[in-house]
Enzyme design. Structure first.
Site, PDB file in Angstrom:
ATOM      1  N   HIS A  50     -10.597  22.183 -27.224  1.00  0.00           N
ATOM      2  CA  HIS A  50     -11.245  23.493 -27.196  1.00  0.00           C
ATOM      3  C   HIS A  50     -11.743  23.851 -25.798  1.00  0.00           C
ATOM      4  O   HIS A  50     -12.143  24.976 -25.538  1.00  0.00           O
ATOM      5  CB  HIS A  50     -12.411  23.557 -28.198  1.00  0.00           C
ATOM      6  CG  HIS A  50     -12.548  24.923 -28.793  1.00  0.00           C
ATOM      7  ND1 HIS A  50     -13.198  25.168 -29.982  1.00  0.00           N
ATOM      8  CD2 HIS A  50     -12.108  26.126 -28.363  1.00  0.00           C
ATOM      9  CE1 HIS A  50     -13.172  26.467 -30.246  1.00  0.00           C
ATOM     10  NE2 HIS A  50     -12.515  27.075 -29.290  1.00  0.00           N
ATOM     11  N   ASP A  73     -15.731  27.561 -35.918  1.00  0.00           N
ATOM     12  CA  ASP A  73     -15.836  26.156 -35.517  1.00  0.00           C
ATOM     13  C   ASP A  73     -16.898  25.459 -36.369  1.00  0.00           C
ATOM     14  O   ASP A  73     -17.875  26.100 -36.771  1.00  0.00           O
ATOM     15  CB  ASP A  73     -16.272  26.105 -34.038  1.00  0.00           C
ATOM     16  CG  ASP A  73     -15.874  24.842 -33.298  1.00  0.00           C
ATOM     17  OD1 ASP A  73     -15.526  24.952 -32.102  1.00  0.00           O
ATOM     18  OD2 ASP A  73     -15.893  23.746 -33.909  1.00  0.00           O
ATOM     19  N   HIS A  75     -18.530  23.258 -34.905  1.00  0.00           N
ATOM     20  CA  HIS A  75     -19.396  22.953 -33.760  1.00  0.00           C
ATOM     21  C   HIS A  75     -19.631  24.200 -32.907  1.00  0.00           C
ATOM     22  O   HIS A  75     -18.794  25.090 -32.868  1.00  0.00           O
ATOM     23  CB  HIS A  75     -18.749  21.867 -32.896  1.00  0.00           C
ATOM     24  CG  HIS A  75     -18.214  20.714 -33.684  1.00  0.00           C
ATOM     25  ND1 HIS A  75     -16.894  20.659 -34.125  1.00  0.00           N
ATOM     26  CD2 HIS A  75     -18.792  19.591 -34.122  1.00  0.00           C
ATOM     27  CE1 HIS A  75     -16.702  19.540 -34.792  1.00  0.00           C
ATOM     28  NE2 HIS A  75     -17.830  18.863 -34.824  1.00  0.00           N
ATOM     29  N   ASP A  77     -19.969  24.031 -29.520  1.00  0.00           N
ATOM     30  CA  ASP A  77     -19.316  23.837 -28.210  1.00  0.00           C
ATOM     31  C   ASP A  77     -20.158  24.467 -27.103  1.00  0.00           C
ATOM     32  O   ASP A  77     -19.622  25.065 -26.169  1.00  0.00           O
ATOM     33  CB  ASP A  77     -17.888  24.418 -28.224  1.00  0.00           C
ATOM     34  CG  ASP A  77     -17.011  23.734 -29.261  1.00  0.00           C
ATOM     35  OD1 ASP A  77     -15.838  24.137 -29.402  1.00  0.00           O
ATOM     36  OD2 ASP A  77     -17.503  22.814 -29.946  1.00  0.00           O
ATOM     37  N   HIS A  90     -14.718  19.375 -24.539  1.00  0.00           N
ATOM     38  CA  HIS A  90     -14.480  20.253 -25.706  1.00  0.00           C
ATOM     39  C   HIS A  90     -15.782  20.647 -26.400  1.00  0.00           C
ATOM     40  O   HIS A  90     -15.803  21.562 -27.213  1.00  0.00           O
ATOM     41  CB  HIS A  90     -13.483  19.636 -26.679  1.00  0.00           C
ATOM     42  CG  HIS A  90     -13.976  18.398 -27.374  1.00  0.00           C
ATOM     43  ND1 HIS A  90     -13.203  17.733 -28.295  1.00  0.00           N
ATOM     44  CD2 HIS A  90     -15.139  17.688 -27.287  1.00  0.00           C
ATOM     45  CE1 HIS A  90     -13.879  16.678 -28.737  1.00  0.00           C
ATOM     46  NE2 HIS A  90     -15.054  16.636 -28.148  1.00  0.00           N
ATOM     47  N   ASP A 182     -11.187  27.102 -33.849  1.00  0.00           N
ATOM     48  CA  ASP A 182     -11.104  25.640 -33.847  1.00  0.00           C
ATOM     49  C   ASP A 182     -10.728  25.238 -35.265  1.00  0.00           C
ATOM     50  O   ASP A 182     -11.453  25.553 -36.206  1.00  0.00           O
ATOM     51  CB  ASP A 182     -12.470  25.055 -33.460  1.00  0.00           C
ATOM     52  CG  ASP A 182     -12.459  23.537 -33.371  1.00  0.00           C
ATOM     53  OD1 ASP A 182     -13.207  23.002 -32.537  1.00  0.00           O
ATOM     54  OD2 ASP A 182     -11.707  22.899 -34.126  1.00  0.00           O
ATOM     55  N   ASP A 184     -11.055  22.735 -36.850  1.00  0.00           N
ATOM     56  CA  ASP A 184     -12.069  21.980 -37.593  1.00  0.00           C
ATOM     57  C   ASP A 184     -13.150  22.876 -38.182  1.00  0.00           C
ATOM     58  O   ASP A 184     -14.070  22.407 -38.849  1.00  0.00           O
ATOM     59  CB  ASP A 184     -12.669  20.816 -36.768  1.00  0.00           C
ATOM     60  CG  ASP A 184     -13.614  21.268 -35.652  1.00  0.00           C
ATOM     61  OD1 ASP A 184     -13.706  20.538 -34.651  1.00  0.00           O
ATOM     62  OD2 ASP A 184     -14.262  22.325 -35.768  1.00  0.00           O
ATOM     63  N   GLU A 227      -7.693  22.289 -31.261  1.00  0.00           N
ATOM     64  CA  GLU A 227      -8.138  21.026 -31.871  1.00  0.00           C
ATOM     65  C   GLU A 227      -7.194  20.543 -32.969  1.00  0.00           C
ATOM     66  O   GLU A 227      -7.543  19.685 -33.760  1.00  0.00           O
ATOM     67  CB  GLU A 227      -9.590  21.127 -32.363  1.00  0.00           C
ATOM     68  CG  GLU A 227     -10.580  21.339 -31.235  1.00  0.00           C
ATOM     69  CD  GLU A 227     -10.715  20.148 -30.271  1.00  0.00           C
ATOM     70  OE1 GLU A 227     -10.451  19.012 -30.680  1.00  0.00           O
ATOM     71  OE2 GLU A 227     -11.065  20.383 -29.096  1.00  0.00           O
TER      72      GLU A 227
HETATM   73  N1  LIG Z   1     -20.968  18.290 -30.147  1.00  0.00           N
HETATM   74  C1  LIG Z   1     -20.014  17.215 -29.996  1.00  0.00           C
HETATM   75  C2  LIG Z   1     -18.671  17.562 -30.601  1.00  0.00           C
HETATM   76  C3  LIG Z   1     -17.949  18.588 -29.955  1.00  0.00           C
HETATM   77  C4  LIG Z   1     -16.722  19.013 -30.772  1.00  0.00           C
HETATM   78  C5  LIG Z   1     -15.782  19.798 -29.970  1.00  0.00           C
HETATM   79  B1  LIG Z   1     -14.840  20.792 -30.796  1.00  0.00           B
HETATM   80  O1  LIG Z   1     -15.651  21.753 -31.478  1.00  0.00           O
HETATM   81  O2  LIG Z   1     -14.037  21.482 -29.866  1.00  0.00           O
HETATM   82  O3  LIG Z   1     -14.100  20.071 -31.749  1.00  0.00           O
HETATM   83  C6  LIG Z   1     -20.399  16.027 -30.849  1.00  0.00           C
HETATM   84  C7  LIG Z   1     -21.378  15.181 -30.335  1.00  0.00           C
HETATM   85  N2  LIG Z   1     -21.813  14.259 -31.412  1.00  0.00           N
HETATM   86  C8  LIG Z   1     -23.121  13.726 -31.094  1.00  0.00           C
HETATM   87  C9  LIG Z   1     -23.618  12.780 -32.163  1.00  0.00           C
HETATM   88  C10 LIG Z   1     -22.628  11.661 -32.406  1.00  0.00           C
HETATM   89  C11 LIG Z   1     -21.266  12.214 -32.709  1.00  0.00           C
HETATM   90  C12 LIG Z   1     -20.811  13.189 -31.655  1.00  0.00           C
HETATM   91  C13 LIG Z   1     -19.907  16.902 -28.513  1.00  0.00           C
HETATM   92  O4  LIG Z   1     -19.267  15.920 -28.162  1.00  0.00           O
HETATM   93  O5  LIG Z   1     -20.458  17.684 -27.727  1.00  0.00           O
HETATM   94 MN   LIG Z   2     -14.462  23.610 -30.896  1.00  0.00          MN
HETATM   95 MN   LIG Z   3     -15.058  21.778 -33.592  1.00  0.00          MN
HETATM   96 MN   LIG Z   4     -11.134  18.114 -28.609  1.00  0.00          MN
END
Ligand SMILES: N[C@](CCCC[B-](O)(O)O)(CCN1CCCCC1)C(=O)O
Ligand SMILES: [Mn+2]
Ligand SMILES: [Mn+2]
Ligand SMILES: [Mn+2]
Length: 259
Positions: A50, A73, A75, A77, A90, A182, A184, A227
């Protein structure tokens, strides 16, 4: 130690993994998207991470500065680099796009010299959120960013949510819309082959309905479909995920379940 395509060192800088590669790739993406949109094409960006939305949205905004974004999404992001719990880009793209967050973006990020924020916090709306980090929750709250989490989708229903989202970002109904989808954001039953699946997501039917509704405005200009990772999950899950992605992309071109 990581290296970029030219074999030069490309490590984690200011907590952004492979900053130079991500920045340089997005610089190219922005150029191609700007050119494509300027030639009045409907643009489909397929990902992959993403983080490509940094390039697609900045590129789109160069052609249409009055852009509004719908971000589907699980998330947000929205993690500024130094607040990211993972250092994965991402989870950061929206923080690079919002003018109000520019102070949180490290100035010396290699590869990102070109990236200037192109949206205000009122120019984006989220649908499908259900897995937020603390910094993201705080920023959404502080800047009053409109976010329809899966709780609101359940409470209000997808029709009321998408109508409210469109009314909010395009009251006149004429603003160019960028859909950053996304995969997901969908429930893992419809899209398991993705890096960060989260249960309790949008049904494919709801994702299609949101996309059709945006298309019906006549101002949907571009979709990021990201994603999607066909190397993950069983072959059945891979097929289902790719099918869902294709259904959503198809919905950009109008109603699918024509009577
Ligand atoms: N917020 C996350 C996931 C981001 C997903 C990206 B997408 O939307 O493009 O798929 C997750 C961080 N998270 C913290 C707690 C332990 C697990 C991971 C991060 O890594 O920043
Ligand atoms: Mn995303
Ligand atoms: Mn996501
Ligand atoms: Mn990714």
């Amino acid at each position: 130690m990581h290296f970029d395509v030219n074999g030069t060192k490309d490590d984690r800088v200011s907590n952004v993994k492979r900053a130079k590669s991500v920045g340089k790739a997005n610089e190219q993406i922005a150029k191609v998207v700007e050119q494509s949109i300027s030639q009045n094409h409907f643009c489909v960006a397929l990902g992959g991470d993403h983080s490509i939305a940094i390039g697609t949205i900045i590129g789109h905004a160069r052609a249409h500065p009055n852009l509004a974004v719908v971000w589907i999404d699980a998330h947000a992001d929205l993690n500024p680099p130094l607040a990211s719990p993972s250092g994965n880009s991402h989870g950061m793209p929206v923080s690079f796009l919002l003018r109000e967050l520019v102070e949180y973006i490290p100035k010396d990020l290699p590869g990102f010299e070109w990236a200037k924020p192109c949206l205000g916090v009122k120019d984006i709306v989220y649908i499908g959120l259900r897995d937020l980090d603390e910094a993201e929750k705080a920023l959404i709250e502080k800047h009053n960013i409109l976010a329809f989490t899966m709780r609101e989708v359940t409470e209000l229903g997808v029709d009321a949510v998408v109508r409210a989202a469109i009314k909010y970002i395009s009251p006149s109904g004429t603003r160019p819309i960028h859909l950053s989808f996304d995969i997901d954001g969908l429930d893992p039953t419809d899209a398991a082959s993705t890096g960060t699946p989260v249960p309790g997501g949008l049904l494919l039917r709801e994702g299609v309905y949101i996309t059709e509704s945006l298309a019906a405005t006549g101002h949907l200009q571009m979709i990021d479909m990201v994603e999607v990772n066909p190397t993950l999950g069983s072959s059945k899950e891979q097929v289902r995920t790719l099918q869902s992605a294709c259904e959503i992309i198809g919905a950009c071109f109008g109603k699918r379940n024509r009577k």
